[in-house]
Design a protein around this motif. Structure first.
Motif, PDB file in Angstrom:
ATOM      1  N   ILE A 210     -12.324   3.777  -9.463  1.00  0.00           N
ATOM      2  CA  ILE A 210     -11.650   2.614  -8.878  1.00  0.00           C
ATOM      3  C   ILE A 210     -10.842   3.041  -7.669  1.00  0.00           C
ATOM      4  N   ASP A 211     -10.925   2.272  -6.640  1.00  0.00           N
ATOM      5  CA  ASP A 211     -10.198   2.534  -5.389  1.00  0.00           C
ATOM      6  C   ASP A 211      -8.746   2.059  -5.534  1.00  0.00           C
ATOM      7  N   TRP A 212      -7.982   2.832  -6.322  1.00  0.00           N
ATOM      8  CA  TRP A 212      -6.604   2.420  -6.599  1.00  0.00           C
ATOM      9  C   TRP A 212      -5.751   2.414  -5.336  1.00  0.00           C
ATOM     10  N   LEU A 213      -5.947   3.401  -4.464  1.00  0.00           N
ATOM     11  CA  LEU A 213      -5.148   3.471  -3.239  1.00  0.00           C
ATOM     12  C   LEU A 213      -5.431   2.256  -2.356  1.00  0.00           C
ATOM     13  N   GLY A 214      -6.715   1.935  -2.181  1.00  0.00           N
ATOM     14  CA  GLY A 214      -7.057   0.766  -1.380  1.00  0.00           C
ATOM     15  C   GLY A 214      -6.523  -0.515  -1.988  1.00  0.00           C
ATOM     16  N   ALA A 215      -6.619  -0.626  -3.331  1.00  0.00           N
ATOM     17  CA  ALA A 215      -6.101  -1.818  -4.007  1.00  0.00           C
ATOM     18  C   ALA A 215      -4.601  -1.949  -3.815  1.00  0.00           C
ATOM     19  N   GLY A 216      -3.885  -0.821  -3.879  1.00  0.00           N
ATOM     20  CA  GLY A 216      -2.431  -0.851  -3.701  1.00  0.00           C
ATOM     21  C   GLY A 216      -2.028  -1.269  -2.301  1.00  0.00           C
ATOM     22  N   VAL A 217      -2.691  -0.677  -1.301  1.00  0.00           N
ATOM     23  CA  VAL A 217      -2.355  -1.012   0.088  1.00  0.00           C
ATOM     24  C   VAL A 217      -2.713  -2.473   0.381  1.00  0.00           C
ATOM     25  N   LEU A 218      -3.864  -2.922  -0.133  1.00  0.00           N
ATOM     26  CA  LEU A 218      -4.262  -4.312   0.072  1.00  0.00           C
ATOM     27  C   LEU A 218      -3.258  -5.266  -0.577  1.00  0.00           C
ATOM     28  N   VAL A 220      -0.053  -4.745  -1.057  1.00  0.00           N
ATOM     29  CA  VAL A 220       1.157  -4.770  -0.226  1.00  0.00           C
ATOM     30  C   VAL A 220       0.954  -5.689   0.979  1.00  0.00           C
ATOM     31  N   GLY A 221      -0.206  -5.557   1.648  1.00  0.00           N
ATOM     32  CA  GLY A 221      -0.476  -6.372   2.827  1.00  0.00           C
ATOM     33  C   GLY A 221      -0.564  -7.857   2.491  1.00  0.00           C
ATOM     34  N   ILE A 222      -1.274  -8.185   1.394  1.00  0.00           N
ATOM     35  CA  ILE A 222      -1.401  -9.587   0.993  1.00  0.00           C
ATOM     36  C   ILE A 222      -0.047 -10.160   0.601  1.00  0.00           C
ATOM     37  N   THR A 223       0.750  -9.376  -0.130  1.00  0.00           N
ATOM     38  CA  THR A 223       2.086  -9.830  -0.520  1.00  0.00           C
ATOM     39  C   THR A 223       2.917 -10.169   0.707  1.00  0.00           C
ATOM     40  N   ALA A 224       2.866  -9.303   1.719  1.00  0.00           N
ATOM     41  CA  ALA A 224       3.619  -9.559   2.946  1.00  0.00           C
ATOM     42  C   ALA A 224       3.148 -10.848   3.621  1.00  0.00           C
ATOM     43  N   LEU A 225       1.831 -11.055   3.675  1.00  0.00           N
ATOM     44  CA  LEU A 225       1.300 -12.266   4.311  1.00  0.00           C
ATOM     45  C   LEU A 225       1.727 -13.529   3.560  1.00  0.00           C
ATOM     46  N   VAL A 226       1.628 -13.495   2.231  1.00  0.00           N
ATOM     47  CA  VAL A 226       2.003 -14.667   1.441  1.00  0.00           C
ATOM     48  C   VAL A 226       3.487 -14.979   1.583  1.00  0.00           C
ATOM     49  N   LEU A 227       4.320 -13.934   1.596  1.00  0.00           N
ATOM     50  CA  LEU A 227       5.765 -14.156   1.746  1.00  0.00           C
ATOM     51  C   LEU A 227       6.101 -14.692   3.135  1.00  0.00           C
ATOM     52  N   ILE A 228       5.372 -14.242   4.147  1.00  0.00           N
ATOM     53  CA  ILE A 228       5.593 -14.781   5.501  1.00  0.00           C
ATOM     54  C   ILE A 228       5.310 -16.273   5.519  1.00  0.00           C
ATOM     55  N   VAL A 254       0.829  -2.910   9.411  1.00  0.00           N
ATOM     56  CA  VAL A 254       0.697  -1.498   9.042  1.00  0.00           C
ATOM     57  C   VAL A 254      -0.236  -1.344   7.837  1.00  0.00           C
ATOM     58  N   SER A 255      -0.097  -2.240   6.869  1.00  0.00           N
ATOM     59  CA  SER A 255      -0.956  -2.171   5.684  1.00  0.00           C
ATOM     60  C   SER A 255      -2.421  -2.330   6.061  1.00  0.00           C
ATOM     61  N   LEU A 256      -2.723  -3.268   6.957  1.00  0.00           N
ATOM     62  CA  LEU A 256      -4.098  -3.466   7.400  1.00  0.00           C
ATOM     63  C   LEU A 256      -4.603  -2.236   8.140  1.00  0.00           C
ATOM     64  N   ALA A 257      -3.751  -1.651   8.998  1.00  0.00           N
ATOM     65  CA  ALA A 257      -4.151  -0.470   9.764  1.00  0.00           C
ATOM     66  C   ALA A 257      -4.437   0.720   8.847  1.00  0.00           C
ATOM     67  N   VAL A 258      -3.678   0.834   7.763  1.00  0.00           N
ATOM     68  CA  VAL A 258      -3.887   1.935   6.816  1.00  0.00           C
ATOM     69  C   VAL A 258      -5.079   1.640   5.900  1.00  0.00           C
ATOM     70  N   PHE A 259      -5.271   0.359   5.577  1.00  0.00           N
ATOM     71  CA  PHE A 259      -6.310  -0.042   4.634  1.00  0.00           C
ATOM     72  C   PHE A 259      -7.711   0.262   5.159  1.00  0.00           C
ATOM     73  N   MET A 271     -12.749  -3.416  -1.088  1.00  0.00           N
ATOM     74  CA  MET A 271     -13.283  -4.420  -0.160  1.00  0.00           C
ATOM     75  C   MET A 271     -14.246  -3.698   0.788  1.00  0.00           C
ATOM     76  N   PRO A 272     -15.527  -3.571   0.406  1.00  0.00           N
ATOM     77  CA  PRO A 272     -16.479  -2.817   1.218  1.00  0.00           C
ATOM     78  C   PRO A 272     -16.587  -3.392   2.631  1.00  0.00           C
ATOM     79  N   LEU A 273     -16.319  -2.575   3.621  1.00  0.00           N
ATOM     80  CA  LEU A 273     -16.305  -3.057   5.003  1.00  0.00           C
ATOM     81  C   LEU A 273     -17.702  -3.344   5.526  1.00  0.00           C
ATOM     82  N   HIS A 274     -18.711  -2.745   4.895  1.00  0.00           N
ATOM     83  CA  HIS A 274     -20.077  -2.948   5.410  1.00  0.00           C
ATOM     84  C   HIS A 274     -20.523  -4.404   5.282  1.00  0.00           C
ATOM     85  N   VAL A 275     -19.938  -5.165   4.352  1.00  0.00           N
ATOM     86  CA  VAL A 275     -20.360  -6.561   4.208  1.00  0.00           C
ATOM     87  C   VAL A 275     -19.971  -7.388   5.432  1.00  0.00           C
TER      88      VAL A 275
END
Length: 529
Positions: A210-218, A220-228, A254-259, A271-275
């Protein structure tokens, strides 16, 4: 057995599972509608007016954050157990929400805090309901036959949006508000038992990382967007230029840039980028964002117009949405069957986007003299457009990826629509507030305008009747004009939908006579009882 001979048997088998899937969709759609109606009673009992917006924000946050994760987990470990797990989590959250502030938790007076926490838990479960329903339909039938079943689901969603306010109103008037949450338990229990007994999908190997690091960063980014979108420019939030909103925006970027580099290196990216290299998938994701932006952002103001300007009750305002939901239901069923019969789908988002834009334009013409009949006609036009769009975009997204990425496609389609709705509500809320303040100042004077805006710009019929006729008339004109301006802005986003849809490439749907030689992963065999 040929594809033609197998189709009737597959249809019969899918219909066996369908009641459980329909109940799960009803759970996902009914909850917010019922709870929204019961919120005034909840706030009054739990004494948490200053935090009431968090009850909705926590649920939306949990749903949005978990949506991509549920989709990917289903792709990795098999859909059935992941889906059942999301239902169980949703039901646990529902039960805990119903017990918030009760003696079960000591009755400490922190009922609103408990409710917010439990709503977040409930939202985490809800994130897997709709995604997994659509992905399971994708597992059961090939895309050529999928449209008719997704049309049925769209019709059930429309029915839930009609029934929600009515059920919520009945519970609020005749039962304790806690039943707004407890009502989920029997529905969810039946769905759970039915799916355990009737749904059998192929098991998948579990030697995945499981891509735990990617899930965590995603997350954080989604949380920031929803709170905005939840806090920005809101009465109970922060100004757009405040350090809190700026910090959240920086965190999201920053979360998107790291993700992105994390996903490029991950063995099983969340979230496979190839799609996104597939043109149709990227286009439908953007269409979904704009659909959520224009539709949810603007429609959220319709109850305010109907209740305040047209004088409808809370329950009746739900009934007044029947033309929109009825039109959406009929068209969704028609489009689903048409796609199954012809295999053609490109024309429907083009038509739907154009009709939706016309509906938004008609709604922008409303004023204090607009009758409920005229409003019903306008929102029926909007419903027609939505019926062409809602499930067609999901179908195109699913047909654009291989079977192993079906959950990702389903979750991405839901995710972008949800994020678009959050941004739409936030932006249109700012437009509404600015227009209302300026209009009130012009029509009733600065002092009266300040008094009205201090109350949030909303008044019930009893409060309106106590105002002097000139003030009341100016307030209603300003309110109607401000809501109309929201729909006017929504037109600008809605017209982009048919334009983008023109660039969709019509690829034959798998499962039809023209797709037998496609270099695609086959639809897996499915066993039923």
């Amino acid at each position: 057995m040929t594809e033609t001979a197998a189709a009737p048997a597959r249809s019969r088998e899918v219909m066996i599972v369908l009641p459980g899937l329909v109940l799960a969709i009803m759970l996902a759609m009914l909850d917010n509608m019922i709870v929204g109606t019961a919120m005034p009673r909840i706030v009054a009992e739990l004494n948490g007016l200053e935090y009431f917006t968090w009850v909705t924000t926590a649920y939306v946050l949990g749903t949005t954050v978990s949506t991509p994760i549920w989709g990917k987990l289903g792709d990795l470990y098999g859909r059935k157990n992941i889906f059942l797990g999301s239902i169980v989590l949703f039901l646990i959250g529902s039960a805990l929400c119903g017990m918030a502030g009760s003696a079960m938790f000591g009755g400490t007076g922190d009922g609103m805090t408990e409710l917010i926490a439990f709503r977040a838990l409930q939202g985490l479960g809800a994130g897997g309901l709709m995604v997994n329903v659509m992905a399971i339909i994708g597992d059961l039938v090939p895309p050529r036959e999928r449209g008719q079943y997704q049309g049925i689901m769209a019709a059930m969603m429309s029915l839930a949006m009609i029934a929600g306010p009515l059920v919520g109103g009945f519970i609020t008037d005749h039962l304790n508000w806690r039943w707004a949450f407890y009502v989920n338990l029997p529905l969810g229990g039946v769905a759970l038992l039915w799916l355990i007994a009737k749904l059998h999908l192929p098991k998948k190997r579990t030697e995945h990382r499981i891509d735990w690091l990617g899930a965590g960063v995603l997350t954080v980014g989604i949380t920031a967007l929803v709170l905005i979108t939840s806090w920005g420019g809101q009465a109970h939030g922060y100004a757009w230029g405040s350090w809190q909103i700026i910090l959240l925006a920086v965190l999201a970027v920053v979360s998107l840039a790291v993700f992105l580099p994390i996903e490029k290196r991950a063995a099983e990216p969340i979230m496979p980028l190839h799609v996104f290299r597939n043109r149709n998938f990227s286009l439908t994701s953007l269409i979904g964002f704009l659909l959520g932006f224009a539709m949810f952002g603007a429609i959220s103001f319709m109850p305010l117009f109907q209740q305040t300007v047209q004088g409808a009750s809370a329950t009746n305002s739900g009934l007044l949405l029947l033309p929109m939901m009825g039109a959406m239901m009929v068209v969704s069923l028609f489009v689903g069957r048409a796609i199954t019969k012809t295999g053609k789908y490109k024309i429907y988002p083009v038509i739907g986007g154009a009709i939706m834009a016309v509906g938004m334009w008609l709604l922008s013409l409303q004023d204090v003299n607009t009758s409920t009949f005229q409003t019903g006609v306008f929102i029926a036009v909007l419903g027609l457009g939505m019926g062409f769009l809602m499930q067609t975009s999901m179908l195109i997204a699913q047909n654009s990826v291989e079977q192993r990425d079906l959950g990702v496609a389903s979750s991405a389609s839901t995710f972008f629509r949800s994020i678009g709705g959050s941004f739409g509500i936030s932006l249109f809320g700012a437009i509404f507030n600015n227009h209302l303040t300026a209009s009130l100042t012009e029509k009733i004077g600065p002092q009266a305008a300040a008094a009205v805006t201090a109350s949030g710009g909303q008044m019930n019929s009893a409060a309106l009747d106590q105002l002097p006729p000139q003030i009341k008339g100016g307030f209603l004109e300003s309110l109607a004009g401000s809501i109309s301006s929201v729909f006017g802005w929504a037109v600008l986003f809605a017209v982009l939908v048919p334009v983008l849809a023109l660039f969709i490439k019509e690829i034959p749907l798998r499962g039809g006579p023209t797709s037998a030689s496609e270099d695609r992963e086959p639809v897996p065999a499915v066993a039923f009882e």
